[in-house]
Design an enzyme around this catalytic site. Sequence first.
Site, PDB file in Angstrom:
ATOM      1  N   ASP A  36      -4.621  -5.918  14.089  1.00  0.00           N
ATOM      2  CA  ASP A  36      -5.191  -6.774  13.033  1.00  0.00           C
ATOM      3  C   ASP A  36      -4.063  -7.529  12.326  1.00  0.00           C
ATOM      4  O   ASP A  36      -3.195  -6.930  11.711  1.00  0.00           O
ATOM      5  CB  ASP A  36      -5.939  -5.898  12.020  1.00  0.00           C
ATOM      6  N   TYR A  41      -0.041 -13.518   6.957  1.00  0.00           N
ATOM      7  CA  TYR A  41       0.941 -12.440   7.126  1.00  0.00           C
ATOM      8  C   TYR A  41       2.265 -12.960   7.681  1.00  0.00           C
ATOM      9  O   TYR A  41       3.293 -12.293   7.560  1.00  0.00           O
ATOM     10  CB  TYR A  41       0.414 -11.350   8.065  1.00  0.00           C
ATOM     11  N   LYS A  66      -7.041 -13.952  10.879  1.00  0.00           N
ATOM     12  CA  LYS A  66      -7.844 -14.415   9.744  1.00  0.00           C
ATOM     13  C   LYS A  66      -7.355 -15.779   9.293  1.00  0.00           C
ATOM     14  O   LYS A  66      -6.151 -16.054   9.288  1.00  0.00           O
ATOM     15  CB  LYS A  66      -7.752 -13.426   8.577  1.00  0.00           C
ATOM     16  N   LEU A 181      -5.745   4.319   3.303  1.00  0.00           N
ATOM     17  CA  LEU A 181      -5.077   5.465   2.671  1.00  0.00           C
ATOM     18  C   LEU A 181      -4.689   5.134   1.232  1.00  0.00           C
ATOM     19  O   LEU A 181      -3.905   5.860   0.615  1.00  0.00           O
ATOM     20  CB  LEU A 181      -3.837   5.860   3.465  1.00  0.00           C
ATOM     21  N   LYS A 221      -1.417   1.140   8.594  1.00  0.00           N
ATOM     22  CA  LYS A 221      -0.208   0.429   9.015  1.00  0.00           C
ATOM     23  C   LYS A 221       1.013   1.273   8.702  1.00  0.00           C
ATOM     24  O   LYS A 221       1.024   2.065   7.755  1.00  0.00           O
ATOM     25  CB  LYS A 221      -0.087  -0.921   8.318  1.00  0.00           C
ATOM     26  N   SER A 222       2.055   1.112   9.506  1.00  0.00           N
ATOM     27  CA  SER A 222       3.322   1.791   9.284  1.00  0.00           C
ATOM     28  C   SER A 222       4.339   1.170  10.225  1.00  0.00           C
ATOM     29  O   SER A 222       3.975   0.565  11.240  1.00  0.00           O
ATOM     30  CB  SER A 222       3.208   3.297   9.558  1.00  0.00           C
ATOM     31  N   VAL A 223       5.611   1.310   9.886  1.00  0.00           N
ATOM     32  CA  VAL A 223       6.665   0.925  10.816  1.00  0.00           C
ATOM     33  C   VAL A 223       7.397   2.158  11.330  1.00  0.00           C
ATOM     34  O   VAL A 223       8.333   2.037  12.123  1.00  0.00           O
ATOM     35  CB  VAL A 223       7.672  -0.045  10.157  1.00  0.00           C
ATOM     36  N   ARG A 227       4.644   8.163  12.189  1.00  0.00           N
ATOM     37  CA  ARG A 227       3.415   7.885  11.424  1.00  0.00           C
ATOM     38  C   ARG A 227       2.430   7.062  12.250  1.00  0.00           C
ATOM     39  O   ARG A 227       1.216   7.285  12.176  1.00  0.00           O
ATOM     40  CB  ARG A 227       3.773   7.138  10.136  1.00  0.00           C
ATOM     41  N   ASN A 231      -1.318   8.518  13.048  1.00  0.00           N
ATOM     42  CA  ASN A 231      -2.516   7.888  12.498  1.00  0.00           C
ATOM     43  C   ASN A 231      -3.619   7.630  13.517  1.00  0.00           C
ATOM     44  O   ASN A 231      -4.760   7.359  13.135  1.00  0.00           O
ATOM     45  CB  ASN A 231      -2.146   6.577  11.803  1.00  0.00           C
TER      46      ASN A 231
END
Length: 270
Positions: A36, A41, A66, A181, A221-223, A227, A231
């Site tokens: 997404d 962004y 989007k 979260l 989301k995470s980098v 994680r 998830n």
Amino acid sequence: MGNDIPHVGFGVYRIPASRTAEAVRIALDAGYRHIDTAQVYGNEAEVGTAIRESGLPREDVFLTTKLNPQRHGYASTGQELDESLRRLQTSYVDLFLLHWPSPGRDRYLESWRACADLLAEGKVRAIGVSNLTVVDLAWLAERSDTVPDVNQVELHPGLQQAELRRYHDAHGIVTEAWGPLAEGESLTDPTLRALARKYETTPAQLILRWHVQLGNIPLPKSVKPARIRENIAVFDFRIDAEDMARIAALDGDPHGARSRTRGAGLPRWQ
């Protein structure tokens, strides 16, 4: 909607462009098949590169972008989508959303009509909206026969959007959850931490499993590679009905209840 949405997506909001391709590659390697992004962004090109370099067939990855809310309008909607497709290195996206209502610009309905035409042209496989309330969706329904496939909204245990989810269910609209979260704030809730221990999961996995059982499509989301992998590992356990009720009781709880969306109802679009 003719195509299925994977139950958990990978969001890239606020991931710097310089780190996006690597994060998306890790996500795809971990099993995510739903990415997404959005024009605002600033990382569509990196998302496209990661998907192309993954070696996965394009049809195996559900891709969302989007529309920039400052570019509402019939002609500009199509033009902006073409630019997104160029950056994403693809001939279509699986889901195209109108990103925020941008009330007062008087062009939202034009963009929505354009989305319906882009759907017919095959440049998008499904269309939807984001951050609309029940009042907003009713306003749109009065002016268009095209029902959104998706409404993407802020949703987490402290902000459960029960009325909006009921509206979605009644009208066949899929609920996608950004901030699932609460930007990490829900992870400190004592009830959720206790339930995570009970199910031998992390708090994040517990919350994401709660989303899945409600029928939401969460977009964590995470980098951090660990994680990212954590998830999506939410399909080997199930929260029982009693514990789902305990989580339902957290709606409005101060842990992660702060909403970053607008209040109920918008100024009417002209």
